[in-house]
Design a protein around this motif. Structure first.
Motif, mmCIF file in Angstrom:
data_model
loop_
_atom_site.group_PDB
_atom_site.id
_atom_site.type_symbol
_atom_site.label_atom_id
_atom_site.label_comp_id
_atom_site.label_asym_id
_atom_site.label_seq_id
_atom_site.Cartn_x
_atom_site.Cartn_y
_atom_site.Cartn_z
ATOM 1 N N LEU A 85 0.855 -1.178 0.000
ATOM 2 C CA LEU A 85 0.000 0.000 0.000
ATOM 3 C C LEU A 85 0.896 1.235 0.000
ATOM 4 N N ILE A 86 0.726 2.075 -1.007
ATOM 5 C CA ILE A 86 1.483 3.328 -1.047
ATOM 6 C C ILE A 86 0.492 4.480 -0.927
ATOM 7 N N ALA A 135 -0.897 -11.073 2.981
ATOM 8 C CA ALA A 135 0.340 -11.146 2.201
ATOM 9 C C ALA A 135 1.472 -11.702 3.052
ATOM 10 N N THR A 136 2.482 -12.250 2.389
ATOM 11 C CA THR A 136 3.607 -12.821 3.135
ATOM 12 C C THR A 136 4.581 -11.747 3.628
ATOM 13 N N SER A 137 4.743 -10.675 2.857
ATOM 14 C CA SER A 137 5.665 -9.599 3.242
ATOM 15 C C SER A 137 5.042 -8.236 2.948
ATOM 16 N N PRO A 138 3.980 -7.877 3.673
ATOM 17 C CA PRO A 138 3.281 -6.630 3.367
ATOM 18 C C PRO A 138 4.116 -5.393 3.677
ATOM 19 N N ARG A 139 3.976 -4.392 2.802
ATOM 20 C CA ARG A 139 4.717 -3.135 2.957
ATOM 21 C C ARG A 139 3.759 -1.963 2.806
ATOM 22 N N ILE A 140 3.939 -0.950 3.659
ATOM 23 C CA ILE A 140 3.178 0.290 3.558
ATOM 24 C C ILE A 140 4.172 1.437 3.468
ATOM 25 N N ALA A 218 8.944 0.077 -0.725
ATOM 26 C CA ALA A 218 7.854 -0.861 -1.021
ATOM 27 C C ALA A 218 8.354 -2.284 -1.230
ATOM 28 N N THR A 219 9.640 -2.423 -1.486
ATOM 29 C CA THR A 219 10.204 -3.742 -1.805
ATOM 30 C C THR A 219 11.310 -4.130 -0.824
ATOM 31 N N LEU A 220 11.253 -3.587 0.386
ATOM 32 C CA LEU A 220 12.266 -3.913 1.401
ATOM 33 C C LEU A 220 12.259 -5.399 1.744
#
Length: 238
Positions: A85-86, A135-140, A218-220
């Motif tokens: 989510l951005i 999600a397995t690796s969610p990022r905000i 977003a892709t850490l």
């Protein structure tokens, strides 16, 4: 549901938001273009399709509880989860006639700016959390500004806008604390002073350059930083 990662970008129909959407699409994500303006949203989706990106649009007014809730339902039905989510949607607010001079601050302007830049981020984030948790690796990633840095105090005096970004940074750290024992990683990003209609195109820095830090956050990896504030140069002081 397939294994392609899915990213929602708010305010993705133009400027930095579109550049972020395009960039994450190039990384192989399905992109959801969240925007109020139907024509611009459809145009952005068409452009993404032309760039071989799997994309679709959702009606998303971050100031409307019902709009955000409906968007979450649509995303649930279409793809079933969110990996990224951005929170990019933001406004600078009216600045004429001393509206953002702290000594003559128009509280109506400040309220309008906070409604989008802070309350809107909370509204969207909390509505999308059930999808992110699948999600397995969610990022905000929250798109902030170094104008919100109490240390740097950059840019012109814009009391409503700058304060909204300071508050956005603070709420980002609160989310990070709440997510501490989860797989959700949240950070704030400063894209810099970028040539968009937001700035009157008064900068040599392109929207694509501004999008780089958001794409990075977003892709850490799973051991990436949490609850920080970053730009191209690294950590931005609070």
């Amino acid at each position: 549901m397939n294994n392609t990662k899915v990213a929602l970008v708010t305010g993705a129909n133009k400027g930095i938001g579109y550049a972020i959407a395009e960039g994450i699409g190039r990384l192989g994500y399905t992109v959801i273009v969240g925007a109020r303006d139907e024509t611009r949203r459809d145009d952005a989706v068409e452009k993404l399709h032309a760039a071989d990106t799997d994309a679709f649009g959702v009606t998303l007014d971050v100031t409307s509880e019902s709009s955000v809730a409906a968007a979450a339902v649509t995303i649930e039905e279409r793809v079933g989860r969110l990996d990224v989510l951005i929170n990019n949607a933001g406004i600078s607010g009216r600045a004429d006639a001393g509206a953002q001079d702290p000594t003559t601050l128009d509280l109506g302007v400040m309220q309008t700016v906070l409604e989008t830049n802070v309350f809107g981020v909370v509204r969207v984030t909390n509505a999308m959390l059930p999808l992110l948790r699948r999600a397995t690796s969610p990022r905000i990633v929250n798109i902030s500004s170094n104008m919100g840095s109490l240390t740097r105090q950059t840019g012109p005096i814009l009391a409503a806008y700058a304060s909204s970004k300071t508050m956005l940074n603070s709420i980002t750290t609160q989310y990070a604390r709440a997510f501490n024992d989860t797989n959700i990683i949240i950070n704030a990003a400063c894209p810099g002073y970028v040539a968009t209609d937001f700035t009157g195109f008064n900068s040599p820095r392109t929207a694509d350059q501004g999008a780089v830090i958001a794409l990075h956050l977003a892709t850490l990896p799973d051991d990436g930083p949490r609850g920080g504030f970053f730009d191209d140069g690294g950590v931005v002081p609070w």
